[in-house]
Write a protein that holds these residues in place. Structure first.
Motif: not given
Length: 290
Positions: A1-17
């Protein structure tokens, strides 16, 4: 299971919001991530990588926030003073603006030993509990008429008592009742109130319209139905020199001070603005005998 950068997940969350019209997309994205990870927001940089299930869980929370579910309903807490209070469906979510009213109340009690404080329309118990936390020597009474909100206040009061704070006295009651707190008439050092004050028909954000209890937000045609009773109650309860602070709508910058000045036993009615410069709460003092 490949871990993912939290920074990118937050950027995507920001875009959605941001696309959903949320007023503070970056802040909300970071707060949701911090809540999910069980860390402070300022410590997110210390979690560079997360597992895919965490990314999915964050996406699920962000989707609900994008549907305009209040942030505080998703995290389960709202802050006032030094406290984190439990909130959810059925109770008004405390707002940052109320910090200013709390600060005024605390300043008013400077030099007053073992003060008696009353919080009218307590909702989640926010003002009463923040006051008890900041002034352990105070006797704090709080009243709420809505059963659902009162249940949240009792839950918060129990948590703070278990944490070692001074217990508050919590009552089911209505500020429109002329017999409310008759045993405290002329004995109270400070009355605080964040009542329902938005005029009926005023457009409000979806978080308020769809999630805050209607009766905790709207105060009649001009927004002053409850405020008028609060002014009368405060005039009755305050001891000479005691103070009252009432939060109000930003259209009430003239009307609430006028209601306070209309009471002959009150003096020094003043208007106070929030951090954006909008009228936000009014204060007055009980006259001292000559």
């Amino acid at each position: 299971m490949t871990r993912q950068p939290l920074r990118l997940a937050i950027l995507e969350a920001e875009r959605i919001l941001a696309a959903a019209g949320v007023a503070s997309p970056r802040t909300d994205a970071e707060l949701l991530a911090a809540h999910l990870l069980g860390v402070e927001r300022t410590k997110l940089m210390m979690v560079p990588l997360v597992d895919p299930p965490v990314v999915q869980a964050l996406h699920d929370l962000v989707s609900r926030r994008a549907a305009r579910v209040p942030l505080q309903h998703l995290t389960g807490t709202a802050s006032l003073g030094a406290l984190a209070l439990e909130v959810g469906p059925g109770v008004f979510v405390p707002r940052p603006e109320t910090e200013l009213l709390l600060a005024w109340g605390l300043a008013t009690l400077d030099g007053v030993e073992r003060p008696t404080v009353v919080d009218l329309c307590t909702g989640s118990g926010a003002l009463a509990l923040a006051m008890a936390n900041a002034r352990p020597d105070a006797t704090v009474h709080a009243v709420e008429k809505e059963p659902a909100a009162l249940a949240w206040a009792r839950r918060n009061a129990d948590r703070q008592t278990q944490a070692g704070d001074t217990p508050i006295h919590l009552y089911a009651g209505d500020v429109t009742d002329p017999m409310l707190f008759m045993e405290l008439e002329g004995l109270v050092d400070l009355v605080l109130c964040n009542p329902p004050y938005v005029p009926e028909g005023t457009p409000v954000p979806p978080e308020v319209r769809d999630h805050d209890p209607h009766q905790a937000v709207f105060g009649g045609r001009d927004g002053l139905d409850v405020v008028r009773h609060v002014v009368g109650c405060a005039a009755r309860l305050l001891r000479p020199g005691g103070g009252v602070a009432i939060e109000h709508d930003d259209t009430h910058g003239g009307s609430v001070p006028a209601l306070l000045r209309a009471r002959r036993v009150l003096e020094d009615a003043q208007e106070h603005t929030d951090l954006a410069g909008r009228p936000r709460f009014a204060t007055a003092r009980r006259t001292r005998p000559e």
